[in-house]
Design a protein around this motif. Structure first.
Motif, PDB file in Angstrom:
ATOM      1  N   ALA A 255       6.782  -0.260  -5.688  1.00 53.87           N
ATOM      2  CA  ALA A 255       6.991  -0.633  -4.286  1.00 53.87           C
ATOM      3  C   ALA A 255       6.396   0.407  -3.333  1.00 53.87           C
ATOM      4  O   ALA A 255       5.931   0.057  -2.247  1.00 53.87           O
ATOM      5  N   SER A 256       6.380   1.666  -3.749  1.00 55.49           N
ATOM      6  CA  SER A 256       5.824   2.712  -2.881  1.00 55.49           C
ATOM      7  C   SER A 256       4.333   2.923  -3.107  1.00 55.49           C
ATOM      8  O   SER A 256       3.721   3.776  -2.460  1.00 55.49           O
ATOM      9  N   GLY A 257       3.731   2.160  -4.025  1.00 51.95           N
ATOM     10  CA  GLY A 257       2.294   2.239  -4.232  1.00 51.95           C
ATOM     11  C   GLY A 257       1.842   3.285  -5.228  1.00 51.95           C
ATOM     12  O   GLY A 257       0.648   3.540  -5.361  1.00 51.95           O
ATOM     13  N   LEU A 258       2.769   3.900  -5.958  1.00 50.56           N
ATOM     14  CA  LEU A 258       2.385   4.915  -6.940  1.00 50.56           C
ATOM     15  C   LEU A 258       1.890   4.307  -8.246  1.00 50.56           C
ATOM     16  O   LEU A 258       1.164   4.948  -8.996  1.00 50.56           O
TER      17      LEU A 258
ATOM     18  N   TYR B 259      13.513   2.749 -11.479  1.00 56.02           N
ATOM     19  CA  TYR B 259      12.699   3.835 -10.926  1.00 56.02           C
ATOM     20  C   TYR B 259      11.228   3.410 -10.911  1.00 56.02           C
ATOM     21  O   TYR B 259      10.518   3.622  -9.929  1.00 56.02           O
ATOM     22  N   GLY B 260      10.787   2.794 -11.988  1.00 55.13           N
ATOM     23  CA  GLY B 260       9.415   2.282 -12.038  1.00 55.13           C
ATOM     24  C   GLY B 260       9.162   1.230 -10.971  1.00 55.13           C
ATOM     25  O   GLY B 260       8.097   1.208 -10.345  1.00 55.13           O
ATOM     26  N   MET B 261      10.131   0.375 -10.737  1.00 50.91           N
ATOM     27  CA  MET B 261       9.992  -0.641  -9.683  1.00 50.91           C
ATOM     28  C   MET B 261       9.842   0.021  -8.313  1.00 50.91           C
ATOM     29  O   MET B 261       9.038  -0.412  -7.495  1.00 50.91           O
TER      30      MET B 261
ATOM     31  N   VAL C  37       0.515  12.754  -3.148  1.00 49.85           N
ATOM     32  CA  VAL C  37       0.777  12.270  -4.502  1.00 49.85           C
ATOM     33  C   VAL C  37       0.458  13.368  -5.513  1.00 49.85           C
ATOM     34  O   VAL C  37       1.215  13.586  -6.464  1.00 49.85           O
ATOM     35  N   VAL C  38      -0.639  14.074  -5.311  1.00 50.13           N
ATOM     36  CA  VAL C  38      -1.000  15.176  -6.202  1.00 50.13           C
ATOM     37  C   VAL C  38       0.092  16.244  -6.174  1.00 50.13           C
ATOM     38  O   VAL C  38       0.517  16.749  -7.221  1.00 50.13           O
TER      39      VAL C  38
ATOM     40  N   ARG D 211       0.847  -1.191   0.000  1.00 46.96           N
ATOM     41  CA  ARG D 211       0.000   0.000   0.000  1.00 46.96           C
ATOM     42  C   ARG D 211       0.877   1.234   0.000  1.00 46.96           C
ATOM     43  O   ARG D 211       1.957   1.222   0.560  1.00 46.96           O
ATOM     44  N   PRO D 212       0.417   2.298  -0.629  1.00 44.54           N
ATOM     45  CA  PRO D 212       1.230   3.503  -0.680  1.00 44.54           C
ATOM     46  C   PRO D 212       1.425   4.113   0.692  1.00 44.54           C
ATOM     47  O   PRO D 212       0.521   4.135   1.513  1.00 44.54           O
TER      48      PRO D 212
END
Length: 161
Positions: free
Chosen positions: A127-130, A121-123, A31-32, A14-15
């Motif tokens: 992992a951070s939920g983004l 970076y995508g990974m 996130v925004v 979960r983020p």
């Protein structure tokens, strides 16, 4: 557990941002703000040059009343891939300008380094939920693999991830 989103699917955590207040869009405000900050920074670095469509899409997502965390993460990743592969930075002027890279690229050592950065970076975003794993897999194949004429599995092998 496989490290590659192209080789295997796994459930992302979960983020971390889920504990912060929600924006009107339904995505966590953190996130925004992160997406807005990325868009503003890159727009200022364009020094008046025409923005890539990915920047305009991210800006629209930031203003959207329906953008989810995954939508914003996808927009941020798409913009990052475009800026990394299609633009060159000038450290002296803190600006970026479009390079003349073709839509299809030869797999060189320099490109491999850039794509490994984008892949990992995508990974981290997953992992951070983004980003969810399926979205990242699709983005990696479409935005990285297709640029060098490779499937996800071939890209995994070439990048050694």
């Amino acid at each position: 557990v496989a490290r590659s989103p192209c080789a295997a699917r796994r459930t992302p955590r979960r983020p971390a941002a889920a504990a912060v207040s929600m924006s009107d869009s339904g995505a966590p405000e953190q996130v925004v703000q992160m997406a807005q900050s990325q868009a503003e920074k890159l727009r200022s670095m364009l020094a008046g040059a025409a923005p890539p469509p990915e920047l305009e899409r991210l800006e629209a997502l930031v203003k959207s009343a329906t953008a989810s965390t995954n939508d914003l993460g996808k927009g941020m990743y798409e913009l990052l891939t475009t800026m990394t592969l299609d633009y060159d930075a000038d450290a002296e002027t803190n600006s970026i300008e479009k390079n003349d890279a073709p839509a299809s690229l030869e797999p060189t050592a320099e490109l491999q380094k850039k794509m490994t950065y984008l892949y990992t970076y995508g990974m981290r975003m997953t992992a951070s939920g983004l980003l969810d794993v399926d979205t990242l897999k699709d983005l990696i194949v479409a935005r990285l693999g297709d640029r060098v004429g490779m499937t996800g599995e071939q890209l995994d092998e070439w990048l050694d991830v």
